[in-house]
Design an enzyme around this catalytic site. Structure first.
Site, PDB file in Angstrom:
ATOM      1  CE  LYS A  55      -1.529   1.458   4.140  1.00  0.00           C
ATOM      2  NZ  LYS A  55      -1.216   2.849   4.515  1.00  0.00           N
ATOM      3  CG  ASN A  56       2.395   2.666   3.490  1.00  0.00           C
ATOM      4  OD1 ASN A  56       1.238   2.989   3.219  1.00  0.00           O
ATOM      5  ND2 ASN A  56       2.795   2.447   4.728  1.00  0.00           N
TER       6      ASN A  56
ATOM      7  CB  CYS B 145      -3.346   5.972  11.383  1.00  0.00           C
ATOM      8  SG  CYS B 145      -3.713   4.517  10.437  1.00  0.00           S
TER       9      CYS B 145
ATOM     10  NE  ARG C  40       0.805  10.308  10.807  1.00  0.00           N
ATOM     11  CZ  ARG C  40       0.277   9.289  10.148  1.00  0.00           C
ATOM     12  NH1 ARG C  40      -0.870   8.800  10.544  1.00  0.00           N
ATOM     13  NH2 ARG C  40       0.867   8.773   9.094  1.00  0.00           N
TER      14      ARG C  40
ATOM     15  CG  ASP D 123       3.899   1.302   9.639  1.00  0.00           C
ATOM     16  OD1 ASP D 123       4.014   1.565   8.431  1.00  0.00           O
ATOM     17  OD2 ASP D 123       3.621   2.163  10.495  1.00  0.00           O
TER      18      ASP D 123
ATOM     19  NE  ARG E 137      -7.179   4.020   6.589  1.00  0.00           N
ATOM     20  CZ  ARG E 137      -6.226   4.584   7.337  1.00  0.00           C
ATOM     21  NH1 ARG E 137      -6.288   4.494   8.650  1.00  0.00           N
ATOM     22  NH2 ARG E 137      -5.236   5.234   6.794  1.00  0.00           N
TER      23      ARG E 137
HETATM   24  C1  EPZ Z   1       4.606   6.889   6.504  1.00  0.00           C
HETATM   25  O1  EPZ Z   1       3.823   7.870   7.150  1.00  0.00           O
HETATM   26  C2  EPZ Z   1       3.715   5.662   6.388  1.00  0.00           C
HETATM   27  N1  EPZ Z   1       2.552   6.004   5.568  1.00  0.00           N
HETATM   28  C3  EPZ Z   1       3.262   5.227   7.788  1.00  0.00           C
HETATM   29  O2  EPZ Z   1       2.500   4.035   7.641  1.00  0.00           O
HETATM   30  C4  EPZ Z   1       4.506   4.923   8.613  1.00  0.00           C
HETATM   31  O3  EPZ Z   1       4.095   4.596   9.938  1.00  0.00           O
HETATM   32  C5  EPZ Z   1       5.421   6.160   8.651  1.00  0.00           C
HETATM   33  O4  EPZ Z   1       5.750   6.565   7.304  1.00  0.00           O
HETATM   34  C6  EPZ Z   1       6.713   5.908   9.400  1.00  0.00           C
HETATM   35  O5  EPZ Z   1       7.385   4.862   8.833  1.00  0.00           O
HETATM   36  C7  EPZ Z   1       2.687   6.042   4.220  1.00  0.00           C
HETATM   37  O6  EPZ Z   1       3.749   5.822   3.666  1.00  0.00           O
HETATM   38  C8  EPZ Z   1       1.451   6.397   3.446  1.00  0.00           C
HETATM   39  P1  EPZ Z   1       6.610  10.241   8.544  1.00  0.00           P
HETATM   40  P2  EPZ Z   1       4.314   9.404   7.180  1.00  0.00           P
HETATM   41  O7  EPZ Z   1       6.443  11.521   7.819  1.00  0.00           O
HETATM   42  O8  EPZ Z   1       5.117   9.718   5.991  1.00  0.00           O
HETATM   43  C9  EPZ Z   1       7.325  13.530  11.881  1.00  0.00           C
HETATM   44  C10 EPZ Z   1       0.600   2.678   7.866  1.00  0.00           C
HETATM   45  O9  EPZ Z   1       0.199   2.081   8.862  1.00  0.00           O
HETATM   46  N2  EPZ Z   1       7.167  14.519  10.807  1.00  0.00           N
HETATM   47  O10 EPZ Z   1       7.742   9.346   8.154  1.00  0.00           O
HETATM   48  O11 EPZ Z   1       3.115  10.230   7.489  1.00  0.00           O
HETATM   49  C11 EPZ Z   1       6.034  12.796  12.181  1.00  0.00           C
HETATM   50  O12 EPZ Z   1       5.255  13.549  13.080  1.00  0.00           O
HETATM   51  C12 EPZ Z   1       1.098   4.101   7.998  1.00  0.00           C
HETATM   52  O13 EPZ Z   1       0.683   2.186   6.718  1.00  0.00           O
HETATM   53  C13 EPZ Z   1       7.321  15.866  11.098  1.00  0.00           C
HETATM   54  O14 EPZ Z   1       7.597  16.246  12.227  1.00  0.00           O
HETATM   55  O15 EPZ Z   1       5.273   9.410   8.447  1.00  0.00           O
HETATM   56  C14 EPZ Z   1       6.530  11.482  12.763  1.00  0.00           C
HETATM   57  O16 EPZ Z   1       6.828  11.678  14.136  1.00  0.00           O
HETATM   58  C15 EPZ Z   1       0.862   4.650   9.390  1.00  0.00           C
HETATM   59  N3  EPZ Z   1       7.149  16.780  10.092  1.00  0.00           N
HETATM   60  C16 EPZ Z   1       7.839  11.233  12.022  1.00  0.00           C
HETATM   61  O17 EPZ Z   1       8.213  12.499  11.456  1.00  0.00           O
HETATM   62  C17 EPZ Z   1       6.840  16.395   8.796  1.00  0.00           C
HETATM   63  O18 EPZ Z   1       6.706  17.265   7.915  1.00  0.00           O
HETATM   64  C18 EPZ Z   1       7.744  10.205  10.903  1.00  0.00           C
HETATM   65  O19 EPZ Z   1       6.651  10.569  10.112  1.00  0.00           O
HETATM   66  C19 EPZ Z   1       6.678  15.014   8.535  1.00  0.00           C
HETATM   67  C20 EPZ Z   1       6.860  14.094   9.540  1.00  0.00           C
END
Ligand code: EPZ
Length: 428
Positions: free
Chosen positions: A24-25, A118, A123, A306, A398
């Site tokens: 999915k991702n 989620c 986020r 995850d 989802r």
């Molecule tokens: C991706 O989410 C995945 N989703 C998530 O999978 C996964 O848990 C996550 O990466 C971490 O591996 C998809 O790829 C669609 P991040 P993402 O930006 O990109 C902080 C699932 O279950 N951050 O890597 O939204 C954020 O708050 C989902 O399939 C900022 O501070 O996660 C978090 O603490 C859930 N500012 C950390 O970074 C930003 O601009 C990692 O978030 C962006 C992120």
């Protein structure tokens, strides 16, 4: 499936072969990448799950023609119909933010509702917006929408303050059509990011991997449409590997990429479970004895956030106390209250969960709160004695393709019924 309930009769042995679906991702950013070209695309091994359907709907709204045939998907955005991703689409999936970068790069204007998805903690998207601003975009919010405008975005040097998967993907896609070169550092290195780079290169993008988790992108004036197969889903893979670790289960998992789950295999080694690797299979057989362990989540190639909920469910069966530390999201322990309703003894202090084991779980009524938590609750139901009812089951659909059907084929006793169980409609 919005109001469906999963009903599981636990303690059934799982054995046999199960095939992993497309990731999915990986599919989400790659479908968004089709915005960067007006040519036709064909994707194979696309998981038919709710988050993907939402992404396809969002692309249709901005003008894409799409056609699903089984797990193959044709997409073509010949001409833009709209530059707006509406709230009802964006709020159901975090992935809608992945439209912002490509749409801005192609069209010079994008309006995307703040992303949902989620509720596993903050986020934030500040790194996404900071990078696009540095590329020349004027970005402001209007109600629940982000408005981004730019005559023509240009290349930048940018180091992500912390690794962000969709942040890396968003700026990477925008950079492919920017004026000049972009150098991104401290990029996320998840396999899904790597597969997006592979797709973009096939489309004609000029991307080089450089030191310090860096990507050097030379902007092009146009990109091609291509065919592409989605890589297997490493989180689904990890979920089934964990499912093979309890009772006296014995699973052979097909379409597996062991490289993607090395951190999980290492943790299983520490708890006393060895897996057997085949050409593109992983076999896992429960050994009965499970030892406690200390695990911390971290960006790839570390232990994935995850899989944290699913591992926590397994560790209720370890002989002794385990510690699970969640370093990525600040609200990703919602499954714990629900597992404790089944008799688990898990305490949470700040970002550390202490899982006491071994505990005998018994069936009960529990609630799914997010995608990966729902998978952990299914594992809890499979371990528990008696019947477990998991409400809000739509969370599961989802991101896991045919999960109930795949588990039933392995020997699980599962039904999907609608919310008012008195009219006992067996959906499967
Ligand atoms: C991706 O989410 C995945 N989703 C998530 O999978 C996964 O848990 C996550 O990466 C971490 O591996 C998809 O790829 C669609 P991040 P993402 O930006 O990109 C902080 C699932 O279950 N951050 O890597 O939204 C954020 O708050 C989902 O399939 C900022 O501070 O996660 C978090 O603490 C859930 N500012 C950390 O970074 C930003 O601009 C990692 O978030 C962006 C992120």
């Amino acid at each position: 499936m919005k109001d469906s309930i999963i009903v599981i009769r636990g303690k059934k042995r799982l054995a046999g072969r199960v095939k992993i679906s497309g990731a999915k991702n990986a599919a989400l950013p790659e479908l968004a990448a089709t915005i960067l070209s007006s040519k036709p695309f064909r994707f194979f091994n696309v998981p038919v799950v709710e988050d993907i359907k939402v992404m396809v709907k969002a692309l249709q709204i901005i003008g894409s023609q799409s056609e699903f045939t089984g797990n193959a998907l044709k997409l073509k955005l010949a001409g833009l119909q709209s530059h707006l991703v509406p709230k009802e689409i964006a709020e159901t999936s975090r992935a809608s933010i992945l439209i912002l970068g490509p749409l801005l790069a192609r069209n010079g204007y994008a309006k995307v509702s703040f992303p949902g998805g989620c509720q596993i903690g903050d986020r934030k998207i500040d790194f996404h917006l900071e990078g696009l601003k540095r590329m020349g975009a004027d970005i402001h919010s209007e109600g629940s929408h982000i408005i981004a405008r730019a005559q023509k975005i240009h290349g930048i040097e940018y180091t992500f303050p912390k690794k962000t998967v969709t942040g890396t993907e968003n700026l990477l896609m925008a950079a492919c059509l920017a004026d000049g070169s972009t150098c991104l550092r401290n990029c996320a290195t998840e396999p899904e990011v790597g597969d997006l780079v592979c797709l973009l290169k096939k489309m004609g993008a000029d991307i080089q991997e450089i030191e310090a988790d860096g990507l050097l992108i030379k902007g092009q004036t146009s990109l091609q449409g291509v065919e592409h197969a989605i890589i297997p889903d490493r989180i689904e893979l990890g979920t089934y590997i964990i499912a093979g670790c309890f009772l006296d289960n014995d699973l052979i998992i097909e379409n597996a990429v062991p490289e993607y789950v090395k951190s999980l295999i290492q943790v299983l080694h520490e708890i006393g479970i060895e897996v057997r690797l085949g050409e593109n299979t992983i076999q896992v057989s429960a050994k009965g004895e499970i030892y406690p362990v200390e695990v911390e989540t971290s960006p790839y190639p570390g232990f994935p956030t995850d899989l944290q909920a699913q591992l926590t469910a397994l560790l209720t069966q370890a002989n002794g106390s385990s510690r699970v530390t969640e370093n990525i999201f600040n609200n990703r322990f919602q499954h714990i209250k629900e597992l404790n309703k089944l008799g688990a003894r898990i305490e949470v202090k700040n970002n550390v969960a202490t899982v006491k084991g071994k505990t005998d779980l018994r069936g009960g009524v529990i609630h799914a709160t997010d995608l990966r938590a729902s998978a952990a609750l299914v594992l809890g139901g499979l371990i528990a004695d008696g019947e477990t009812e998991i409400r809000n089951a739509h969370q599961l659909f989802r991101g896991y393709e045919h999960l109930p059907e795949k588990l039933i084929k392995l020997g699980a006793e599962i039904q999907i019924v609608n919310q008012d169980r008195d009219k006992y409609h067996n959906i499967i």
